[in-house]
Scaffold this motif. Sequence first.
Motif, PDB file in Angstrom:
ATOM      1  N   ASN A   1       0.819  -1.210   0.000  1.00 14.02           N
ATOM      2  CA  ASN A   1       0.000   0.000   0.000  1.00 14.02           C
ATOM      3  C   ASN A   1       0.857   1.265   0.000  1.00 14.02           C
ATOM      4  N   LEU A   2       2.069   1.175   0.551  1.00 10.50           N
ATOM      5  CA  LEU A   2       2.969   2.333   0.569  1.00 10.50           C
ATOM      6  C   LEU A   2       3.758   2.432  -0.734  1.00 10.50           C
ATOM      7  N   LEU A   3       4.193   1.309  -1.247  1.00 10.29           N
ATOM      8  CA  LEU A   3       4.970   1.292  -2.488  1.00 10.29           C
ATOM      9  C   LEU A   3       4.134   1.781  -3.661  1.00 10.29           C
TER      10      LEU A   3
ATOM     11  N   THR B   1      -1.251   8.566   2.574  1.00  9.92           N
ATOM     12  CA  THR B   1       0.118   8.515   3.083  1.00  9.92           C
ATOM     13  C   THR B   1       0.852   9.812   2.768  1.00  9.92           C
ATOM     14  N   GLY B   2       1.611  10.261   3.745  1.00  7.47           N
ATOM     15  CA  GLY B   2       2.590  11.304   3.533  1.00  7.47           C
ATOM     16  C   GLY B   2       3.969  10.669   3.607  1.00  7.47           C
ATOM     17  N   GLY B   3       4.970  11.437   3.267  1.00 13.16           N
ATOM     18  CA  GLY B   3       6.323  10.905   3.344  1.00 13.16           C
ATOM     19  C   GLY B   3       7.010  10.895   1.995  1.00 13.16           C
ATOM     20  N   GLU B   4       8.295  10.684   2.030  1.00 13.26           N
ATOM     21  CA  GLU B   4       9.127  10.796   0.839  1.00 13.26           C
ATOM     22  C   GLU B   4       9.589   9.442   0.298  1.00 13.26           C
ATOM     23  N   PHE B   5       9.829   9.436  -1.010  1.00  6.98           N
ATOM     24  CA  PHE B   5      10.453   8.308  -1.697  1.00  6.98           C
ATOM     25  C   PHE B   5      11.888   8.697  -2.046  1.00  6.98           C
ATOM     26  N   VAL B   6      12.796   7.744  -1.980  1.00  8.26           N
ATOM     27  CA  VAL B   6      14.137   7.959  -2.493  1.00  8.26           C
ATOM     28  C   VAL B   6      14.140   7.461  -3.934  1.00  8.26           C
ATOM     29  N   VAL B   7      14.485   8.358  -4.863  1.00  9.70           N
ATOM     30  CA  VAL B   7      14.447   8.065  -6.294  1.00  9.70           C
ATOM     31  C   VAL B   7      15.791   8.392  -6.914  1.00  9.70           C
TER      32      VAL B   7
ATOM     33  N   ASP C   1       2.042   2.774 -14.319  1.00 11.36           N
ATOM     34  CA  ASP C   1       1.930   1.834 -15.447  1.00 11.36           C
ATOM     35  C   ASP C   1       2.750   0.571 -15.232  1.00 11.36           C
ATOM     36  N   GLY C   2       2.661   0.030 -14.020  1.00 14.33           N
ATOM     37  CA  GLY C   2       3.306  -1.237 -13.739  1.00 14.33           C
ATOM     38  C   GLY C   2       4.777  -1.165 -13.389  1.00 14.33           C
ATOM     39  N   GLU C   3       5.375   0.008 -13.427  1.00 11.38           N
ATOM     40  CA  GLU C   3       6.775   0.190 -13.047  1.00 11.38           C
ATOM     41  C   GLU C   3       6.861   0.926 -11.719  1.00 11.38           C
ATOM     42  N   THR C   4       7.894   0.603 -10.949  1.00 15.44           N
ATOM     43  CA  THR C   4       8.084   1.240  -9.647  1.00 15.44           C
ATOM     44  C   THR C   4       9.291   2.169  -9.709  1.00 15.44           C
ATOM     45  N   TYR C   5       9.078   3.403  -9.257  1.00 15.42           N
ATOM     46  CA  TYR C   5      10.124   4.430  -9.315  1.00 15.42           C
ATOM     47  C   TYR C   5      10.442   4.897  -7.896  1.00 15.42           C
ATOM     48  N   GLY C   6      11.360   4.194  -7.246  1.00  7.85           N
ATOM     49  CA  GLY C   6      11.767   4.629  -5.924  1.00  7.85           C
ATOM     50  C   GLY C   6      11.169   3.802  -4.807  1.00  7.85           C
ATOM     51  N   ILE C   7      11.645   4.110  -3.599  1.00  9.01           N
ATOM     52  CA  ILE C   7      11.272   3.352  -2.402  1.00  9.01           C
ATOM     53  C   ILE C   7      10.929   4.350  -1.295  1.00  9.01           C
ATOM     54  N   PRO C   8       9.813   4.139  -0.589  1.00 10.89           N
ATOM     55  CA  PRO C   8       9.505   5.035   0.534  1.00 10.89           C
ATOM     56  C   PRO C   8      10.508   4.840   1.669  1.00 10.89           C
ATOM     57  N   ILE C   9      10.976   5.932   2.237  1.00 12.99           N
ATOM     58  CA  ILE C   9      11.899   5.820   3.378  1.00 12.99           C
ATOM     59  C   ILE C   9      11.130   5.736   4.690  1.00 12.99           C
ATOM     60  N   GLY C  10       9.831   5.897   4.616  1.00 16.90           N
ATOM     61  CA  GLY C  10       8.968   5.861   5.781  1.00 16.90           C
ATOM     62  C   GLY C  10       7.646   6.478   5.385  1.00 16.90           C
ATOM     63  N   ALA C  11       6.720   6.504   6.291  1.00 13.55           N
ATOM     64  CA  ALA C  11       5.411   7.069   5.968  1.00 13.55           C
ATOM     65  C   ALA C  11       4.810   7.725   7.200  1.00 13.55           C
TER      66      ALA C  11
END
Length: 413
Positions: free
Chosen positions: A125-127, A293-299, A133-143
């Motif tokens: 749910n966070l990712l 969700t709030g929070g940042e992704f590292v990309v 479009d089926g691709e993932t760009y980055g990872i959440p560092i927290g939420a």
Amino acid sequence: MNNRTVRRTLAAAAVVSVGVLAGCSSGGGDASSDTFTWWDPYPQHAEGSAWDERVQTCGEAAGVAIQRTPYDTTSLTNQALLAAQEGTSPDVILLDNPAVSTLAETGMLSTVGELGLDTSAVDANLLAAGEVDGETYGIPIGANTLALYYNAEILDEAGIDPASITDWESLTAALEQVDGAGHRGITFAGINTEEGSFQFLPWFWGSGADLAQLDSPEAVEALELWTGWLDAGYAPNSVIGNSQNTTWEEFLTGDFAFVENGTWQVNAAAEADFETGVIELPARDGGPAPAPTGGEFVVAPVQDDADRYETTREIVECMTTPEGFVETAETFAYYIPPTPEGQEAFLADHPELETWVAAVQAAKGRTSDNLGTDYPLISEQLWTAVQDALSGSKTPQQALEDAQRAAEAATAG
């Protein structure tokens, strides 16, 4: 043309319109092989701060120095788009999660697959906020997310057990009891900005509504809940212009039984002049409502020099290990780790945050459901509908029907 070339071509075309919004910046183009550039939205965390040291440690682990540049959240997105146009993108960006799809759709971001990153442990749910479009760009560092803080003294006086509040009916009944005991009920932020949508979404989603259909019967019921509280006097007229900060100031007066607010107020709640508690926002028919969700992704932006990606991957991995997630949560004091292992480790030291972990587990990204860059267009119509209904200029039904027509027009292209 391969996918990377297509994305880079799209990026060059897409960012021209934002070039006037920000001045030139130094980015990856100025970095040497032993210096990697990092941008984040934390200007309040200066050089030498705990956060800055956290970032530098990940550079040291990868064998390089990190040149960190902080911007405010809006400027960061604009600077990132401009840098992509100029070929000076930084190696790593920490980006507010709704902006990930904005950058991804221009083609300026590498996918986690291209970097060889494993996201299998991250809560789906966070990712999802970083998926396009089926691709993932980055990872959440927290939420972080929203819940209901309550004034325990008011609830005690009104004879209310917070554990009894499990759905809309029981919450409204509690507000009626509070009102009968001579106190004020609930405050929230209905301001005509993204904060207004952010605060309304738990009720919207908690009704079963979908952002693709703003005028569904479920959506109307959610907006009627808010207007009903206002009409009954359980919520103050100030909610129409309230930001999340002003709602918190209202709550700290000690007059209100409840306030809808976020994880970032945990420390302030502990320091309040009265005893506080927190419960999850209830869905209409029971159980927790999905809060945004709030929070940042590292990309990682696309780079001309592909040799840099291996080190970039090492920096990102350092930020996203189970231990790294916990360290970030400890550094900020209001981030919940995005993996079950990280959450378990975090709760071992902070059992008082169990409600917040549960809220994050039930949360939902605003750009989820593959809304991508359509989300801000839809959100603007949603907060406009909330304003129209709370002000009484339109009924909830009329406000949301108008919002749906406007959203369809805005996203038709």
